[in-house]
Design an enzyme around this catalytic site. Structure first.
Site, PDB file in Angstrom:
ATOM      1  CD  GLN A   1      54.950  56.697  49.059  1.00  0.00           C
ATOM      2  OE1 GLN A   1      54.000  56.083  48.585  1.00  0.00           O
ATOM      3  NE2 GLN A   1      55.964  57.134  48.341  1.00  0.00           N
TER       4      GLN A   1
ATOM      5  NE  ARG B   1      50.656  56.539  41.216  1.00  0.00           N
ATOM      6  CZ  ARG B   1      51.691  55.948  41.839  1.00  0.00           C
ATOM      7  NH1 ARG B   1      51.508  55.205  42.906  1.00  0.00           N
ATOM      8  NH2 ARG B   1      52.904  56.115  41.375  1.00  0.00           N
ATOM      9  CG  PHE B   2      51.177  58.961  48.312  1.00  0.00           C
ATOM     10  CD1 PHE B   2      50.699  58.130  49.303  1.00  0.00           C
ATOM     11  CD2 PHE B   2      50.764  60.281  48.303  1.00  0.00           C
ATOM     12  CE1 PHE B   2      49.827  58.588  50.260  1.00  0.00           C
ATOM     13  CE2 PHE B   2      49.901  60.760  49.265  1.00  0.00           C
ATOM     14  CZ  PHE B   2      49.416  59.904  50.253  1.00  0.00           C
ATOM     15  CB  SER B   3      53.110  53.235  46.078  1.00  0.00           C
ATOM     16  OG  SER B   3      53.321  53.604  44.742  1.00  0.00           O
ATOM     17  CB  THR B   4      53.175  52.851  50.926  1.00  0.00           C
ATOM     18  OG1 THR B   4      54.020  53.967  51.181  1.00  0.00           O
ATOM     19  CG2 THR B   4      53.875  51.876  49.989  1.00  0.00           C
TER      20      THR B   4
END
Length: 116
Positions: free
Chosen positions: A23, A17-20
């Site tokens: 990324q 998972r990463f937020s943006t």
């Protein structure tokens, strides 16, 4: 002669998972996958790639990865028994799973399944 690929080793599933979306241009995806693979290899776990538990560009701040994302899918598969008891969810760091306050994050616990 065909050699079976199924083992009796515990299964491991990688959660990335990463937020943006930005990324994705960096090293986050590769880094998280490789860390999970290393962990599994050094501990004798069998990586199961049948499912892809990736929340790319999904925030964990208010638990969106749990309610609308693939983390929620993983939890559903566990509840339904599609992911076997004793399996592992491999994450790079706890903040990949949740950025909620501790009590809200703990609320995602999965009840123990009764023995068959």
């Amino acid at each position: 002669m065909n050699i079976p690929t199924t083992t009796n080793r515990p299964k491991a599933y990688s959660y990335v998972r990463f937020s943006t979306p930005e990324q994705m241009k960096g090293d986050s995806f590769r880094r998280q996958i490789e860390a999970a693979e290393r962990y599994a290899a050094t501990r004798g776990l069998e990586m199961d790639t049948k499912f892809a538990f990736h929340d790319l560009g999904v925030s964990a701040w208010q638990g969106r990865n749990k309610t609308d994302g693939m983390l929620g899918e993983f939890l559903s598969y566990v509840r339904e028994g599609d992911i076997a008891r004793g399996s592992y969810l491999l994450v790079e760091n706890l903040d990949r799973v949740s950025r909620e306050n501790a009590l809200d994050a703990l609320d995602m616990q999965i009840p123990r399944q009764s023995a068959p």
